[in-house]
Design a protein around this motif. Structure first.
Motif, mmCIF file in Angstrom:
data_model
loop_
_atom_site.group_PDB
_atom_site.id
_atom_site.type_symbol
_atom_site.label_atom_id
_atom_site.label_comp_id
_atom_site.label_asym_id
_atom_site.label_seq_id
_atom_site.Cartn_x
_atom_site.Cartn_y
_atom_site.Cartn_z
ATOM 1 N N LEU A 44 0.825 -1.202 0.000
ATOM 2 C CA LEU A 44 0.000 0.000 0.000
ATOM 3 C C LEU A 44 0.861 1.254 0.000
ATOM 4 O O LEU A 44 1.876 1.325 0.689
ATOM 5 C CB LEU A 44 -0.902 0.012 1.235
ATOM 6 C CG LEU A 44 -2.197 -0.766 1.149
ATOM 7 C CD1 LEU A 44 -1.966 -2.238 0.986
ATOM 8 C CD2 LEU A 44 -3.058 -0.480 2.372
ATOM 9 N N TRP A 98 -1.528 6.322 13.278
ATOM 10 C CA TRP A 98 -0.539 5.277 12.983
ATOM 11 C C TRP A 98 -0.631 4.076 13.917
ATOM 12 O O TRP A 98 0.321 3.317 14.075
ATOM 13 C CB TRP A 98 0.890 5.836 12.963
ATOM 14 C CG TRP A 98 0.992 7.117 12.209
ATOM 15 C CD1 TRP A 98 1.445 8.303 12.663
ATOM 16 C CD2 TRP A 98 0.563 7.364 10.856
ATOM 17 N NE1 TRP A 98 1.350 9.257 11.700
ATOM 18 C CE2 TRP A 98 0.809 8.724 10.573
ATOM 19 C CE3 TRP A 98 -0.006 6.574 9.857
ATOM 20 C CZ2 TRP A 98 0.505 9.300 9.353
ATOM 21 C CZ3 TRP A 98 -0.314 7.140 8.630
ATOM 22 C CH2 TRP A 98 -0.051 8.486 8.404
ATOM 23 N N ASN B 31 5.655 0.905 16.636
ATOM 24 C CA ASN B 31 4.914 -0.341 16.624
ATOM 25 C C ASN B 31 5.028 -1.004 15.265
ATOM 26 O O ASN B 31 5.408 -0.366 14.269
ATOM 27 C CB ASN B 31 3.442 -0.128 16.996
ATOM 28 C CG ASN B 31 2.646 0.622 15.931
ATOM 29 O OD1 ASN B 31 2.325 0.080 14.873
ATOM 30 N ND2 ASN B 31 2.320 1.879 16.218
ATOM 31 N N GLN B 33 2.739 -3.771 12.791
ATOM 32 C CA GLN B 33 1.408 -4.361 12.660
ATOM 33 C C GLN B 33 1.404 -5.397 11.532
ATOM 34 O O GLN B 33 2.136 -5.243 10.550
ATOM 35 C CB GLN B 33 0.380 -3.264 12.354
ATOM 36 C CG GLN B 33 0.366 -2.151 13.383
ATOM 37 C CD GLN B 33 -0.557 -1.020 13.019
ATOM 38 O OE1 GLN B 33 -1.620 -1.215 12.437
ATOM 39 N NE2 GLN B 33 -0.164 0.206 13.375
ATOM 40 N N ALA B 92 5.387 1.659 12.045
ATOM 41 C CA ALA B 92 5.243 3.076 12.375
ATOM 42 C C ALA B 92 6.497 3.471 13.147
ATOM 43 O O ALA B 92 6.795 2.874 14.183
ATOM 44 C CB ALA B 92 3.999 3.306 13.217
ATOM 45 N N LYS B 98 4.559 8.025 9.468
ATOM 46 C CA LYS B 98 3.409 7.312 8.942
ATOM 47 C C LYS B 98 3.649 5.810 8.967
ATOM 48 O O LYS B 98 4.764 5.328 9.131
ATOM 49 C CB LYS B 98 3.153 7.768 7.511
ATOM 50 C CG LYS B 98 4.317 7.444 6.577
ATOM 51 C CD LYS B 98 4.128 8.047 5.203
ATOM 52 C CE LYS B 98 5.317 7.726 4.307
ATOM 53 N NZ LYS B 98 5.220 8.378 2.998
ATOM 54 N N LEU B 99 2.548 5.068 8.813
ATOM 55 C CA LEU B 99 2.603 3.616 8.740
ATOM 56 C C LEU B 99 3.043 3.230 7.337
ATOM 57 O O LEU B 99 2.429 3.662 6.360
ATOM 58 C CB LEU B 99 1.218 3.054 9.052
ATOM 59 C CG LEU B 99 1.100 1.596 9.407
ATOM 60 C CD1 LEU B 99 1.868 1.275 10.677
ATOM 61 C CD2 LEU B 99 -0.362 1.213 9.562
ATOM 62 N N PHE B 101 3.818 0.119 4.688
ATOM 63 C CA PHE B 101 3.530 -1.281 4.435
ATOM 64 C C PHE B 101 4.607 -1.915 3.566
ATOM 65 O O PHE B 101 5.159 -1.285 2.672
ATOM 66 C CB PHE B 101 2.176 -1.422 3.720
ATOM 67 C CG PHE B 101 0.998 -1.190 4.609
ATOM 68 C CD1 PHE B 101 0.607 0.099 4.945
ATOM 69 C CD2 PHE B 101 0.274 -2.255 5.123
ATOM 70 C CE1 PHE B 101 -0.479 0.315 5.775
ATOM 71 C CE2 PHE B 101 -0.818 -2.050 5.951
ATOM 72 C CZ PHE B 101 -1.191 -0.754 6.282
#
Lengths: 112, 111
Positions: A44, A98, B31, B33, B92, B98-99, B101
């Motif tokens: 993404l 986030w 973190n 995810q 993150a 920002k996260l 991917f």
């Protein structure tokens, strides 16, 4: 419980035409909202995020824009689509910025 | 910039076997995810693990985090055909970033 909606599910548009994709969230207030694009078979790419009404952060310079006219509404727009805008567009919401994100079903856009 | 990179890119196993997917990243994180995506659908959040945690469980899922090696693994035990999907890690950073991917691991579980 919270739900997130996106529409339309599929869209075929000619090059140069405008675009408007809508995302709405139910069952929560003041969510953080995100727009992502996913190319086929890829990860993404974050496009925009918003921490509140009228507050938009852009991550990638392009011909897309985003708006948040209401607390739980997030809109992705373009004035003139390019072939490279084709992809799978995902909207997501989360409580903490986030942190865990909850995704909508996505909109598949094909620009011809 | 930091990026979660999954390994392997694709994994094919038989039902009942365990599946292990790995994720590596480049900078300090707040973190990490893991998400699952069925073909043509949105992503579903699986587990969030913080930088001060080493292991987390959720049902048949086990996630480990090694911040010294900047890596994480997702273990799915006793896999089922319904586990067939793409699995993504996302990180993150600890600077409020920002996260981001990774490119995902495509898991196929054959009945």
């Amino acid at each position: 419980s919270q739900t997130i909606h996106q529409w339309p599910a599929t869209l075929v548009q000619p090059v140069g035409s405008p675009l408007s994709l809508e995302c709405t969230v139910e069952g929560t207030s003041n969510p953080n909202l995100y727009w992502y694009r996913q190319a086929a078979g890829r990860g993404l790419q974050l496009l925009f995020y918003s921490v509140g009404i009228g507050q938009i952060s852009s991550e990638v310079p392009q011909n897309l824009s985003a708006s948040r006219p209401q607390d739980r509404q997030f809109i992705l727009s373009s004035k003139k689509l390019l072939l490279s805008d084709s992809g799978f567009y995902l909207c997501a919401w989360g409580r903490g910025l986030w942190e865990t994100q909850y995704f909508g079903p996505g909109t598949r856009l094909l620009v011809l | 910039s930091q990026q979660g990179e999954e390994d392997p890119q694709a994994l094919s196993i038989q039902e009942g076997e365990n599946a292990t997917m790995n994720c590596s990243y480049k900078t300090s994180i707040n973190n990490l995810q893991w998400y699952r995506q069925n073909s043509g659908r949105g992503l579903v959040h699986l587990i969030l693990i913080r930088s001060n945690e080493r292991e987390k469980h959720s049902g048949r899922l086990r996630v480990t985090l090694d911040t010294s090696k900047k890596s994480s693994s997702l273990l799915i035990t006793a896999s089922r055909a319904a586990d067939t999907a793409s699995y993504f890690c996302a990180t993150a950073d600890n600077q409020g970033g920002k996260l981001i991917f990774g490119q995902g691991t495509e898991l196929s579980v054959k009945p």
